[in-house]
Design an enzyme around this catalytic site. Structure first.
Site, mmCIF file in Angstrom:
data_model
loop_
_atom_site.group_PDB
_atom_site.id
_atom_site.type_symbol
_atom_site.label_atom_id
_atom_site.label_comp_id
_atom_site.label_asym_id
_atom_site.label_seq_id
_atom_site.Cartn_x
_atom_site.Cartn_y
_atom_site.Cartn_z
ATOM 1 C CB SER A 141 -0.850 -0.019 1.277
ATOM 2 O OG SER A 141 -1.518 1.216 1.456
ATOM 3 C CE1 TYR A 154 -4.176 -2.591 4.785
ATOM 4 C CE2 TYR A 154 -3.652 -0.293 4.345
ATOM 5 C CZ TYR A 154 -3.928 -1.563 3.890
ATOM 6 O OH TYR A 154 -3.948 -1.806 2.537
#
Ligand SMILES: NC(=O)c1ccc[n+]([C@@H]2O[C@H](COP(=O)([O-])OP(=O)(O)OC[C@H]3O[C@@H](n4cnc5c(N)ncnc54)[C@H](OP(=O)(O)O)[C@@H]3O)[C@@H](O)[C@H]2O)c1
Length: 264
Positions: A141, A154
């Site tokens: 990400s 995350y």
């Protein structure tokens, strides 16, 4: 690089990026192994892929059940005989402030996104070494490169993947085994709907930023281009990608912007 007849194992193939990637690779004539927890959904993806290619296999896999992963890898390797590419894509996101996030959520995200992914990669590594050929493609990400609000747990899992796979790439320099880190921005998938909120439940709703994000088929085209070129690390998204360069070259500006930016 052609993907025709390449044996490609994709995790998180039941939805979003993994599903779209399966369709794109089916069109290229790849031999696919589709994994995630929801076998019935994977079988629907399998049927769609079979319109474009000849061999598509479904293998149930829960990235949170680390103990079961070595046996699953052994079975898949025995059945297929050879694996060319592992696409580590399965994962869960987060939508909660740190102060509202129970520790169990930090642990589960690390278990799924980080430990599950490396358990799978480490179980497959001896096969790649024996073959003296292999390719790990891991979907991280932009938050694997910089942190944002609402993503503390995350972002930590995705940063951890960068550390692990950068080290692994360097170790495998002479073994004909490549590593690509794919860093998406906002891509229009189910990711915000499935994301954990602070108590560990799924958010259940689509974020604005996700809804206005890059279309998944546009994303997978760019991802395949990066894989063809065996890029080390790529950033794929819309204007949010600029934050990578702001953090790299003007860290003071990153710190100013990131505290104010809307990430939902
Ligand atoms: N979309 C974005 O904007 C975006 C941005 C940055 C990074 N990413 C990353 O891209 C990857 C794919 O996400 P997506 O956007 O396609 O989201 P998605 O539509 O929610 O898909 C997530 C996939 O991961 C699988 N998965 C979740 N938990 C799992 C587990 N415990 N074991 C095995 N598989 C599991 C799901 O399958 P089952 O439910 O069937 O298990 C599903 O196939 C993720 O790693 C995500 O972090 C996405």
């Amino acid at each position: 690089m052609s993907f025709k007849n390449k044996v490609i194992w994709i995790t998180g193939a039941s939805s979003g990026i993994g599903e779209a990637l399966a369709y794109a690779l089916a069109k290229e004539g790849a031999i696919l192994i589709l994994s995630s927890r929801k076998v019935a959904v994977l079988e629907q993806v399998q049927q769609s892929c079979l319109k474009d290619c000849k061999e598509v296999y479904v293998q149930a896999l829960d990235l949170e059940q680390h103990d079961k992963i070595p046996a699953i890898v052994q079975k898949v390797v025995k059945e297929r005989g050879h694996i060319d590419i592992l696409v580590n894509n399965g994962g869960i996101s987060q939508r909660s402030l740190t102060q509202d996030t129970i520790f169990e959520v930090d642990k589960r995200l690390m278990d799924i996104n980080y430990l599950g992914t490396i358990a799978l990669s480490k179980a497959l590594l001896p096969t790649f070494l024996k073959q003296q050929q292999g390719y790990f493609v891991t979907v991280t990400s932009l938050t694997g490169v910089f942190g944002t609000p609402y993503r503390s747990a995350y972002a930590a899992t995705k940063h951890a993947l960068h550390g692990f796979f950068d080290s692994l790439r360097a170790e495998l320099r002479e073994d004909n085994i490549d590593v690509t880190l794919i860093c998406p921005g906002f891509i229009k998938t189910q990711v915000s709907i499935n994301a954990f909120v602070g108590n560990g439940e799924a958010q259940g709703s689509m974020d604005n930023r996700q809804n206005n994000g890059m279309q998944v088929d546009v994303f997978t085209k760019k991802m395949l281009r990066a894989m063809r070129k065996r890029k080390k690390e790529v950033y794929i998204g819309k204007k949010e990608v600029v934050m990578i360069y702001i953090k790299r070259y003007m860290p003071w500006l990153y710190h100013k912007i990131i505290a104010r930016v809307r990430v939902r």
